[in-house]
Enzyme design. Sequence first.
Site, PDB file in Angstrom:
ATOM      1  N   ASP A  55       0.851  -1.185   0.000  1.00 32.15           N
ATOM      2  CA  ASP A  55       0.000   0.000   0.000  1.00 32.15           C
ATOM      3  C   ASP A  55       0.889   1.239   0.000  1.00 32.15           C
ATOM      4  OD1 ASP A  55      -1.817   2.002   0.451  1.00 32.15           O
ATOM      5  OD2 ASP A  55      -2.734   1.095   2.206  1.00 32.15           O
ATOM      6  N   ARG A 109       5.086   2.119  10.216  1.00 29.02           N
ATOM      7  CA  ARG A 109       5.005   3.326   9.401  1.00 29.02           C
ATOM      8  C   ARG A 109       5.991   4.348   9.973  1.00 29.02           C
ATOM      9  NH1 ARG A 109      -1.591   3.633   8.372  1.00 29.02           N
ATOM     10  NH2 ARG A 109      -1.748   1.608   7.302  1.00 29.02           N
ATOM     11  N   GLN A 124      -4.251  -3.633  12.898  1.00 26.70           N
ATOM     12  CA  GLN A 124      -5.652  -3.502  12.523  1.00 26.70           C
ATOM     13  C   GLN A 124      -6.184  -4.827  11.989  1.00 26.70           C
ATOM     14  OE1 GLN A 124      -5.401  -0.298   9.608  1.00 26.70           O
ATOM     15  NE2 GLN A 124      -5.418  -1.739   7.918  1.00 26.70           N
ATOM     16  N   ASP A 235     -14.368   7.021   5.513  1.00 34.56           N
ATOM     17  CA  ASP A 235     -13.849   6.741   6.850  1.00 34.56           C
ATOM     18  C   ASP A 235     -14.999   6.704   7.860  1.00 34.56           C
ATOM     19  OD1 ASP A 235     -11.274   6.784   5.871  1.00 34.56           O
ATOM     20  OD2 ASP A 235     -10.861   8.843   6.520  1.00 34.56           O
ATOM     21  N   GLU A 248     -10.858   8.633  13.904  1.00 29.51           N
ATOM     22  CA  GLU A 248     -11.071   7.668  12.823  1.00 29.51           C
ATOM     23  C   GLU A 248     -10.747   6.257  13.305  1.00 29.51           C
ATOM     24  OE1 GLU A 248      -8.799   6.011   8.998  1.00 29.51           O
ATOM     25  OE2 GLU A 248      -8.651   8.187   9.249  1.00 29.51           O
ATOM     26  N   SER A 251     -10.884   2.985   7.754  1.00 30.73           N
ATOM     27  CA  SER A 251     -10.864   3.474   6.386  1.00 30.73           C
ATOM     28  C   SER A 251     -11.285   2.304   5.506  1.00 30.73           C
ATOM     29  CB  SER A 251      -9.466   3.959   6.001  1.00 30.73           C
ATOM     30  OG  SER A 251      -9.439   4.382   4.656  1.00 30.73           O
TER      31      SER A 251
END
Length: 334
Positions: A55, A109, A124, A235, A248, A251
């Site tokens: 991604d 990340r 997640q 979202d 949030e 997504s």
Amino acid sequence: MVYNIKTYQSKLSNKVTQVAIKYIKDTFQYELSSALNLQRVSAPLFVKKDTGLNDDLNGVERKVSFTIKDIKGEEIEIVQSLAKWKRYALKQYNFSVHEGLYTDMNAIRRDEDLDNLHSVYVDQWDWEKIIDKKDRELPYLFKTVEEIFTCLKNEEKKVNERYRVFKNKLPENIFFISTSELESLYPDLSRKEREDKLAREKKAFFLYQIGWPLKDGKSHDGRAADYDDYNLNGDIILYNEILDKAFEVSSMGIRVDEISLLKQLEYKGELYKKDTPFCQGILNKDLPYTIGGGIGQSRLCMFFLEKAHIGEIQASLWSEEDIQELKKMNINLL
């Protein structure tokens, strides 16, 4: 960055918090898999760079990469999410229409801006489901959002019955609004300020159609061009009372087809990606039409357990300056 919180005290000890985290993760994945007809599968932590399966997020984040001694000449990347891999896996595992998969996704990340909500470590539930071409429309997307929101409501009830110190935070129904409608509603506010203001009012909303430019020529938020259809994504955003901010938790969206893929690649100036095996699979209609998304595990636990910082849920890395600043606010990181 640390969000300043004037008065805060965790309602659970660190030890009890660990038990509660496991409870939420165990019970919510059962809710989700039952509601969306998903089967749990194993997923990779890393992929080969040249497959195009990783991604790209907003297209600027640096991936964590390395080489493997026994695989010569290949650069390996730790996944940033499994948005593309899941669609490929659905075909490989011979799933049928309206069947799907979910998995535990863990990522690094390195370029994340760290604060109460964001960590270098991402965990997640990544899920993906095969749909029919006729399902590629907003009503089907909204129906799926409502099914996920029902899962959130059911989980909140379970957690609050088990731990009597928490209160109900979710509204009866989730509100739907497009990015252009949100812009028209609050034209003088920034993107994040618009989300915060609506979150305070609605408590839970689905913000859809993220990717195409708004009136000022910029999109509401960044999206990779080769997985979500910008007209059919969004979202799920909740109101975090402790931080007084939009929060949030997911997504998601209906994925690109052979038409929207080329439009979005052209818009982002990324037509070179169409030659990757993944994009070729979409253009040649070898990959199924799908809907999918990610639901933050630590985010969800943070919300239900009324924590002020994601570092109270997961063990990650933070600057010493932030650690000391958070201690002053009774926030002790794992």
